[in-house]
Design a protein around this motif. Structure first.
Motif: not given
Length: 497
Positions: A384-402
């Protein structure tokens, strides 16, 4: 001289005894099994339904005299299924995080500031020591009635930490942190509560050796945050507990430390209201070797008689248990593993570059995306990856198995987002750019990309792509060779040739 027929058998038995002895010594200190299979207790949890992900901010805050600690909700399904818990410490100038140890291995990133880290590794000697003559000067006279003998200080190695450092805290190893910089020392960390070395439960348990830490307990929940002494039964309320010594009787402590009852009362710290981060009135006098740069300018220490500097070109094999490297800086651009002058950079930290991570079963990734840059669509094969935002921002899209969209939103500074194993994610930085630290639940986390020069599509024959997507041969080529960059993509025009 002819060899005895039994010589090969005796040699084999001797080698076996040596191997068993080495394994026993490693297990004695309880820092994990480096090469054995790690059984993950959360691997087959049926309640981990991660079809809808969301960003997370701290849910609780614990105040202290010289700082505070923020905690993310341990019972949140995303953290629970990842088998991890998140903390953020803010230690103010001259603040000292009291000595404590945890029930799970911890990986910490220094977001801001500088300080000193001390870790007491069980069974290791005090390699930092000073002679008697250098200690008495400038420290004031001893009180009347005390013995006149002056003893030089001895303690285990201390480490300087600064912004960009990642350091490891093994399970049960007592540690303390001091802010010797001019600004707040900000630390964000992950505890791997699902690690096999944690045999209690999935709660964060900090066992403080000193002070009377101000924390609270949530009735009916897994969070056991220590606070003031009080009755644990009843309804949800703020409570108090002391350090681990406060539960013993005075006579037992007096005999154990060979001290009088007055000092025992101070050890138990029942009336201490400073919390788990206390203010040091004068600069902390820490015995440490003279170094160059920021460390020399910020520490009022004396040279150690045993303070030899290590060479940087080490490969890990020469490290013993007592000299394990615990720290590595991942902010230095020269250390980047992936770099695109128009897109950004990525620096990975795993058990190959920091061997102690094999015991923690954790690794880290430091990322920087420039304005509107993109991180290639990718997934983690074994973590697993636990992402912590240090500075700025970003748009994230995450898609699962289905094929469902598990997350489509913005990750902002100070927030966490958990990306489960094998879920495919894309990051696109905002106009201000984006910087992050990702904690991963495997000491050698593997990543596979779906676009770019080292991607799955590059590995497929053109006709396989053509028939799989029912497209023309020309479209198949554009899809396969559209991005020549490796992992960090520079901003571009959609659909350009």
């Amino acid at each position: 001289m002819a060899a005895s027929p039994s010589s090969p058998l005796l040699l084999s038995l001797g080698l076996l005894a040596v191997l068993v002895g080495l394994r026993g010594c490693s297990a004695q200190f309880g820092f994990g099994r480096q090469f054995e299979d790690q059984r993950h207790p959360l691997r087959f949890r049926s309640e981990c339904r991660l079809d809808r992900l969301d960003t997370r901010e701290p849910s609780r805050r614990i105040e202290a005299e010289a700082g505070f600690t923020e905690l993310w909700d341990e019972e949140d399904e995303q953290f629970s299924c990842a088998g991890a818990a998140a903390l953020r410490h803010v230690i103010r100038r001259n603040g000292l995080f009291l000595p404590a140890f945890s029930n799970a291995p911890e990986l910490v990133y220094v977001v801001q500031g500088s300080g000193i880290l001390g870790v007491a590794i069980p069974g290791c000697p005090e390699t930092y020591q000073e002679d008697e003559s250098s200690r008495g000067r400038g420290r004031g006279q001893r009180a009347r009635g005390e013995e006149s003998e002056q003893r030089g200080d001895r303690h285990q190695k201390v480490r300087f930490i600064r912004e960009g450092d990642v350091f490891a805290l093994p399970t049960g190893a007592a540690h303390w942190i001091y802010n010797q910089g001019q600004s707040d020392l900000v630390l964000v960390s992950i505890l791997n509560t699902a690690n096999e070395e944690n045999q209690l439960d999935q709660s964060i348990r900090k066992f403080f050796i000193a002070g009377n830490p101000q924390q609270y307990q949530q009735q009916g929940g897994r969070a056991r945050i220590i606070g003031r002494r009080g009755d644990k039964r009843g309804q949800q309320q703020q409570e108090s507990f002391g350090n681990v010594l406060s539960g013993f009787t005075n006579d037992i402590l007096s005999d154990s430390f060979n001290v009088d009852d007055e000092l025992v009362q101070k050890l138990k710290a029942e009336g201490d209201q400073r919390g788990h981060i206390v203010e040091v009135q004068n600069d902390l006098q820490i015995l440490s070797p003279h170094t160059t740069g920021a460390s020399k300018a910020s520490v009022s220490g004396r040279a150690s008689v045993d303070g030899r500097r290590r060479h940087n070109n080490t490969n890990g094999f020469e490290e013993t248990l007592c000299t394990l490297r615990l720290r590595e800086n991942v902010d230095n651009p020269e250390r980047a593993d992936v770099y695109n002058p128009r897109g950004g950079r990525i620096t990975t930290l795993n058990s190959f570059s920091l061997p102690i991570l094999s015991y923690l079963q954790l690794s880290a990734e430091r990322g920087v995306l420039y304005r509107n840059a993109i991180l290639a669509p990718r997934y983690h094969l074994n973590s697993h990856a636990l992402i912590y935002a240090i500075r700025g921002s970003a748009r994230l899209q995450v898609v699962g198995d289905a094929g469902q969209t598990a997350f489509d939103g913005e990750l902002q500074e100070g927030q966490f987002l958990v990306i489960p194993q094998n879920f495919v994610a894309i990051k696109k930085a905002s106009e201000e750019g984006f910087e992050w630290i990702a904690f991963k639940t495997n000491d050698v986390a593997l990543v596979n990309q779906l676009a770019g020069r080292l991607s799955v599509f590059r590995s497929l024959p053109e006709e396989v792509i053509q028939n799989a997507y029912d497209i023309s041969r020309e479209e198949s080529k554009r899809l396969k060779y559209g991005r020549e960059e490796l992992a960090v993509f520079s901003p571009g025009f959609r659909g350009r040739e």
